[in-house]
Design a protein around this motif. Sequence first.
Motif, PDB file in Angstrom:
ATOM      1  N   LEU A 193       0.824  -1.213   0.000  1.00 42.00           N
ATOM      2  CA  LEU A 193       0.000   0.000   0.000  1.00 42.00           C
ATOM      3  C   LEU A 193       0.858   1.264   0.000  1.00 42.00           C
ATOM      4  N   THR A 194       1.983   1.211   0.693  1.00 43.52           N
ATOM      5  CA  THR A 194       2.836   2.403   0.779  1.00 43.52           C
ATOM      6  C   THR A 194       3.533   2.717  -0.541  1.00 43.52           C
ATOM      7  N   ARG A 195       3.486   1.790  -1.476  1.00 39.66           N
ATOM      8  CA  ARG A 195       4.131   2.024  -2.777  1.00 39.66           C
ATOM      9  C   ARG A 195       3.138   2.446  -3.857  1.00 39.66           C
ATOM     10  N   LEU A 196       1.868   2.529  -3.519  1.00 37.33           N
ATOM     11  CA  LEU A 196       0.857   2.890  -4.503  1.00 37.33           C
ATOM     12  C   LEU A 196       0.824   4.407  -4.727  1.00 37.33           C
ATOM     13  N   PRO A 197       0.677   4.842  -5.969  1.00 40.32           N
ATOM     14  CA  PRO A 197       0.544   6.279  -6.233  1.00 40.32           C
ATOM     15  C   PRO A 197      -0.876   6.744  -5.894  1.00 40.32           C
ATOM     16  N   PRO A 198      -1.052   8.031  -5.606  1.00 43.09           N
ATOM     17  CA  PRO A 198      -2.406   8.557  -5.379  1.00 43.09           C
ATOM     18  C   PRO A 198      -3.307   8.265  -6.573  1.00 43.09           C
ATOM     19  N   SER A 199      -4.590   8.040  -6.302  1.00 46.46           N
ATOM     20  CA  SER A 199      -5.531   7.671  -7.356  1.00 46.46           C
ATOM     21  C   SER A 199      -6.570   8.780  -7.567  1.00 46.46           C
ATOM     22  N   PRO A 200      -7.246   8.776  -8.707  1.00 48.86           N
ATOM     23  CA  PRO A 200      -8.243   9.823  -8.985  1.00 48.86           C
ATOM     24  C   PRO A 200      -9.369   9.895  -7.953  1.00 48.86           C
ATOM     25  N   LEU A 201      -9.906   8.748  -7.548  1.00 46.16           N
ATOM     26  CA  LEU A 201     -10.992   8.767  -6.575  1.00 46.16           C
ATOM     27  C   LEU A 201     -10.510   9.263  -5.220  1.00 46.16           C
ATOM     28  N   GLU A 202      -9.324   8.861  -4.831  1.00 45.84           N
ATOM     29  CA  GLU A 202      -8.741   9.335  -3.577  1.00 45.84           C
ATOM     30  C   GLU A 202      -8.606  10.859  -3.591  1.00 45.84           C
ATOM     31  N   ILE A 203      -8.097  11.380  -4.680  1.00 45.57           N
ATOM     32  CA  ILE A 203      -7.907  12.823  -4.791  1.00 45.57           C
ATOM     33  C   ILE A 203      -9.249  13.553  -4.760  1.00 45.57           C
ATOM     34  N   ALA A 204     -10.248  13.000  -5.440  1.00 41.21           N
ATOM     35  CA  ALA A 204     -11.564  13.638  -5.496  1.00 41.21           C
ATOM     36  C   ALA A 204     -12.227  13.714  -4.118  1.00 41.21           C
ATOM     37  N   GLU A 205     -12.143  12.604  -3.348  1.00 42.02           N
ATOM     38  CA  GLU A 205     -12.839  12.540  -2.062  1.00 42.02           C
ATOM     39  C   GLU A 205     -11.929  12.856  -0.873  1.00 42.02           C
ATOM     40  N   SER A 206     -10.615  12.887  -1.117  1.00 40.96           N
ATOM     41  CA  SER A 206      -9.626  13.033  -0.041  1.00 40.96           C
ATOM     42  C   SER A 206      -9.802  11.923   0.995  1.00 40.96           C
ATOM     43  N   LEU A 207      -9.860  10.687   0.485  1.00 41.53           N
ATOM     44  CA  LEU A 207      -9.987   9.487   1.306  1.00 41.53           C
ATOM     45  C   LEU A 207      -8.970   8.465   0.818  1.00 41.53           C
ATOM     46  N   GLU A 208      -7.951   8.213   1.631  1.00 42.98           N
ATOM     47  CA  GLU A 208      -6.847   7.354   1.211  1.00 42.98           C
ATOM     48  C   GLU A 208      -7.288   5.936   0.867  1.00 42.98           C
ATOM     49  N   GLN A 209      -8.307   5.421   1.556  1.00 41.54           N
ATOM     50  CA  GLN A 209      -8.719   4.036   1.338  1.00 41.54           C
ATOM     51  C   GLN A 209      -9.250   3.797  -0.076  1.00 41.54           C
ATOM     52  N   LEU A 210      -9.672   4.859  -0.761  1.00 45.34           N
ATOM     53  CA  LEU A 210     -10.132   4.694  -2.141  1.00 45.34           C
ATOM     54  C   LEU A 210      -8.972   4.321  -3.065  1.00 45.34           C
ATOM     55  N   ARG A 211      -7.779   4.755  -2.726  1.00 46.24           N
ATOM     56  CA  ARG A 211      -6.595   4.356  -3.503  1.00 46.24           C
ATOM     57  C   ARG A 211      -6.446   2.839  -3.478  1.00 46.24           C
ATOM     58  N   TRP A 212      -6.673   2.247  -2.313  1.00 43.43           N
ATOM     59  CA  TRP A 212      -6.514   0.802  -2.178  1.00 43.43           C
ATOM     60  C   TRP A 212      -7.571   0.058  -2.994  1.00 43.43           C
ATOM     61  N   LEU A 213      -8.813   0.546  -2.937  1.00 40.52           N
ATOM     62  CA  LEU A 213      -9.871  -0.090  -3.716  1.00 40.52           C
ATOM     63  C   LEU A 213      -9.608   0.035  -5.211  1.00 40.52           C
ATOM     64  N   GLU A 214      -9.162   1.207  -5.641  1.00 45.55           N
ATOM     65  CA  GLU A 214      -8.895   1.403  -7.066  1.00 45.55           C
ATOM     66  C   GLU A 214      -7.805   0.478  -7.577  1.00 45.55           C
ATOM     67  N   HIS A 215      -6.894   0.096  -6.707  1.00 42.67           N
ATOM     68  CA  HIS A 215      -5.808  -0.802  -7.108  1.00 42.67           C
ATOM     69  C   HIS A 215      -6.149  -2.272  -6.847  1.00 42.67           C
ATOM     70  N   GLY A 216      -7.397  -2.552  -6.512  1.00 41.20           N
ATOM     71  CA  GLY A 216      -7.845  -3.937  -6.453  1.00 41.20           C
ATOM     72  C   GLY A 216      -7.738  -4.631  -5.104  1.00 41.20           C
ATOM     73  N   TYR A 217      -7.377  -3.908  -4.050  1.00 42.14           N
ATOM     74  CA  TYR A 217      -7.307  -4.538  -2.726  1.00 42.14           C
ATOM     75  C   TYR A 217      -8.708  -4.654  -2.129  1.00 42.14           C
ATOM     76  N   ARG A 218      -8.909  -5.672  -1.305  1.00 43.33           N
ATOM     77  CA  ARG A 218     -10.201  -5.905  -0.665  1.00 43.33           C
ATOM     78  C   ARG A 218     -10.141  -5.418   0.779  1.00 43.33           C
ATOM     79  N   ILE A 219     -11.139  -4.640   1.170  1.00 43.13           N
ATOM     80  CA  ILE A 219     -11.226  -4.122   2.536  1.00 43.13           C
ATOM     81  C   ILE A 219     -12.430  -4.759   3.208  1.00 43.13           C
ATOM     82  N   ARG A 220     -12.168  -5.658   4.131  1.00 48.57           N
ATOM     83  CA  ARG A 220     -13.251  -6.338   4.852  1.00 48.57           C
ATOM     84  C   ARG A 220     -13.660  -5.492   6.059  1.00 48.57           C
ATOM     85  N   THR A 221     -14.950  -5.508   6.379  1.00 52.42           N
ATOM     86  CA  THR A 221     -15.444  -4.671   7.469  1.00 52.42           C
ATOM     87  C   THR A 221     -16.147  -5.485   8.544  1.00 52.42           C
TER      88      THR A 221
END
Length: 247
Positions: A193-221
């Motif tokens: 995760l620390t090597r991922l570049p900022p993503s468009p959705l992350e920048i739009a919402e200012s929510l870092e976790q969107l970067r992870w979703l955009e790159h295909g990681y699964r976030i279980r809740t």
Amino acid sequence: MHAIGIIPARYASTRLPGKPLIDLGGQSMIQRVVNQARQAHLSRVVVATDDARIHQHVLDFGGEAVLTASDHPSGTDRVYEAYQLLGETADCVVNIQGDEPFIHPAQINLLLDLFADAETQIGTLVKHVVSEEELRSPHLPKVVLNTRGEALYFSRHPLPYQRQHNPADWLAYHHYLRHIGLYAYRPAVLAELTRLPPSPLEIAESLEQLRWLEHGYRIRTAETELATLGIDTPEDVIRALAQILGE
């Protein structure tokens, strides 16, 4: 499970400088966070800070702390550096917000339970939205899930949009969820995760976790009913003191 809790704590804050050292009823905010986290099923609880004053304060009250670089773009990056500095291997790493003095040990344990499944990459918590104020606040991100309890999307806007109902009635027709900013990661995933570049959705919402979703990681809740109170402003400090005095 060998789980390490790491609490990123910066001195600099636009709205509340020196936030981790603010006195809350005889204990600093960071001390309260550490004391709460120590009651959870964690092998270690470590503060990760770039400030010598915070570092020394944590050592003075008997906590564990490491000094990290000052130029990390996010708390996630600071957590990963701290994990590397500790020099041990864990089953999961928990990122505990340093401005959540009322974080409950049961919330941390609920998060850890997600990692009993070997396929869990990232875990976080959600909570039922109970008021219009919560639903409309851009400071309380909302989240929508799939049928497996994995995050589909996070937004500062209420989601989903209910086209067939008046917005004033939305809470009556859907179980809205808001995000609680507590994360846990497999160490290998955290490194990625620390090597991922900022993503468009992350920048739009200012929510870092969107970067992870955009790159295909699964976030279980996991869903919690316990309330939290993050400290971001002087008004939040007043509310926190009132809560402490009422305990």
